[in-house]
Write an enzyme that holds these catalytic residues in place. Structure first.
Site, PDB file in Angstrom:
ATOM      1  N   GLY A  49       0.819  -1.210   0.000  1.00  8.19           N
ATOM      2  CA  GLY A  49       0.000   0.000   0.000  1.00  8.19           C
ATOM      3  C   GLY A  49       0.849   1.254   0.000  1.00  8.19           C
ATOM      4  O   GLY A  49       0.545   2.222   0.704  1.00  8.19           O
ATOM      5  N   ALA A  50       1.900   1.259  -0.832  1.00  5.75           N
ATOM      6  CA  ALA A  50       2.911   2.321  -0.755  1.00  5.75           C
ATOM      7  C   ALA A  50       2.731   3.428  -1.777  1.00  5.75           C
ATOM      8  O   ALA A  50       3.620   4.263  -1.925  1.00  5.75           O
ATOM      9  CB  ALA A  50       4.304   1.709  -0.905  1.00  5.75           C
ATOM     10  N   ILE A  54       0.409   6.912   4.412  1.00  2.00           N
ATOM     11  CA  ILE A  54       1.467   6.452   5.308  1.00  2.00           C
ATOM     12  C   ILE A  54       2.450   5.558   4.569  1.00  2.00           C
ATOM     13  O   ILE A  54       3.666   5.668   4.737  1.00  2.00           O
ATOM     14  CB  ILE A  54       0.848   5.711   6.511  1.00  2.00           C
ATOM     15  CG1 ILE A  54       0.105   6.701   7.420  1.00  2.00           C
ATOM     16  CG2 ILE A  54       1.928   4.975   7.302  1.00  2.00           C
ATOM     17  CD1 ILE A  54      -0.685   6.044   8.526  1.00  2.00           C
ATOM     18  N   TYR A 204     -13.571  -2.767  10.200  1.00  3.37           N
ATOM     19  CA  TYR A 204     -12.213  -2.228  10.272  1.00  3.37           C
ATOM     20  C   TYR A 204     -11.588  -2.510  11.635  1.00  3.37           C
ATOM     21  O   TYR A 204     -10.443  -2.979  11.726  1.00  3.37           O
ATOM     22  CB  TYR A 204     -12.242  -0.725  10.007  1.00  3.37           C
ATOM     23  CG  TYR A 204     -10.895  -0.056  10.092  1.00  3.37           C
ATOM     24  CD1 TYR A 204     -10.013  -0.102   9.016  1.00  3.37           C
ATOM     25  CD2 TYR A 204     -10.498   0.615  11.243  1.00  3.37           C
ATOM     26  CE1 TYR A 204      -8.768   0.511   9.090  1.00  3.37           C
ATOM     27  CE2 TYR A 204      -9.261   1.227  11.323  1.00  3.37           C
ATOM     28  CZ  TYR A 204      -8.398   1.170  10.248  1.00  3.37           C
ATOM     29  OH  TYR A 204      -7.158   1.771  10.331  1.00  3.37           O
TER      30      TYR A 204
END
Length: 336
Positions: A49-50, A54, A204
């Site tokens: 998830g780059a 974050i 979540y």
């Protein structure tokens, strides 16, 4: 005139300074990445998830430390844009994109196979990819999508790369969780949609509890190997993770942004776990958004629950059929 006198300094100045001080205290971390001298020359890292938020900030920091930095992203276009930005900002040419959708076990397997084929080492694995606000849905593999993206995909990815991590010791696994794990429920029936946790937030929160439980059980199984595993909370961070919510929720989120950390500030606890000397050798722990050891919820400390979740996850990902190495027996004192 008397009113003007009341509003003149120092009272007016104090009214301005108090919110500013509050924001500063909320965003301040006792550990600052730019003051950490860790050099990762010759090391390889993966950040899932780059391409934004974050994850991109973490990848940027690790690339600045000269690591071979693999951005594991779902989107070719957004991932390649992030690669070019990080290369330009850091001067590190060893920043590469590999496609990965943690919501698809087939994609996870293909990604892991490519890494094992192409990479000679893996020093840090950062499981950062995550979503919230997705509707309840079952994937073509018979799994619930939010739980697969946030938990089951990273679980499988980590296990498939364990041998490479062990061969690269000392190595670290870093799992991005959340302080919201404390109100989650670790029911393995959520993974297949047999039961629904009751809403976007509940889903979540439950995935983040599963991340902490996974970390604790992983650390137990890795004892003595030289590979550590820790979980963390980045805090309340302003990122694009809310993009799947309705516009009123996104509008409220926007109003609260001044009281949230930026993505760069929120990345600090992840970077701390990935590279800091202070975290070296620590395993099976949970760090808060200020990079301090913290006690996770009672459910997150339930060793029996962690083992039960692990075993269910092994079955759902097919790891048991692959002859995955058995777990060491639990210590007598650790029985829950």
């Amino acid at each position: 005139m008397e009113l003007l006198g009341i509003l003149s300094p120092p009272w007016w100045l104090l009214l301005l300074l108090l919110p500013a001080l509050l924001l500063w205290a909320m965003h301040r971390s006792p550990w600052e990445p730019h003051k950490c001298p860790a050099d990762l020359t010759g090391k390889t890292v993966i950040v899932t998830g780059a391409n934004s938020g974050i994850g991109k900030c973490v990848a940027m920091d690790l690339a600045r430390r000269n690591a071979r930095t693999i951005l594991a992203c779902r989107s070719q276009e957004r991932g390649q844009a992030a690669v070019e930005e990080i290369r330009a900002a850091t001067g590190n040419p060893a920043v590469v994109l590999r496609l990965l959708d943690t919501g698809s076990l087939a994609s996870v397997r293909a990604f892991a196979s490519a890494v094992l084929r192409e990479e000679s080492r893996l020093d840090v694995l950062v499981n950062n990819a995550g979503v919230t606000g997705l509707p309840f849905a079952i994937t073509s593999e018979g799994l619930e999508q939010t739980f697969t993206i946030n938990y089951l995909g990273p679980f499988l990815l980590t296990n498939l790369l364990l041998d490479l991590l062990k061969a690269s010791t000392p190595a670290r696994v870093v799992n991005v969780s959340s302080f919201r794990h404390s109100v989650g429920t670790a029911d393995s029936a959520f993974l297949t949609g047999q039961r629904c946790p009751g809403g976007y937030d509940a889903a979540y929160n439950s995935t983040k509890l599963m991340n902490v439980l996974f970390t604790a059980e992983l650390a137990r199984r890795l004892e003595g190997t030289g590979v550590t595993a820790n979980a963390l909370s980045p805090g309340v961070v302003s990122t694009s993770i809310m993009r799947h919510f309705s516009w009123p929720v996104r509008a409220l989120f926007s109003l609260l942004r001044p009281f949230m950390k930026s993505a760069e500030q929120g990345a600090a606890s992840t970077i701390f776990c990935a590279v800091s000397e202070e975290a070296a050798g620590i395993t099976g722990k949970y760090f808060d958004s200020s990079c301090r050891l913290a006690l996770p919820s009672a459910a997150a400390r339930d060793a029996a629950l962690a083992r039960k979740l692990w075993e269910a996850s092994e079955r759902l990902t097919g790891l048991t059929e692959q002859g995955h190495p058995p777990a060491p027996p639990p210590a007598a004192a650790g029985a829950a």
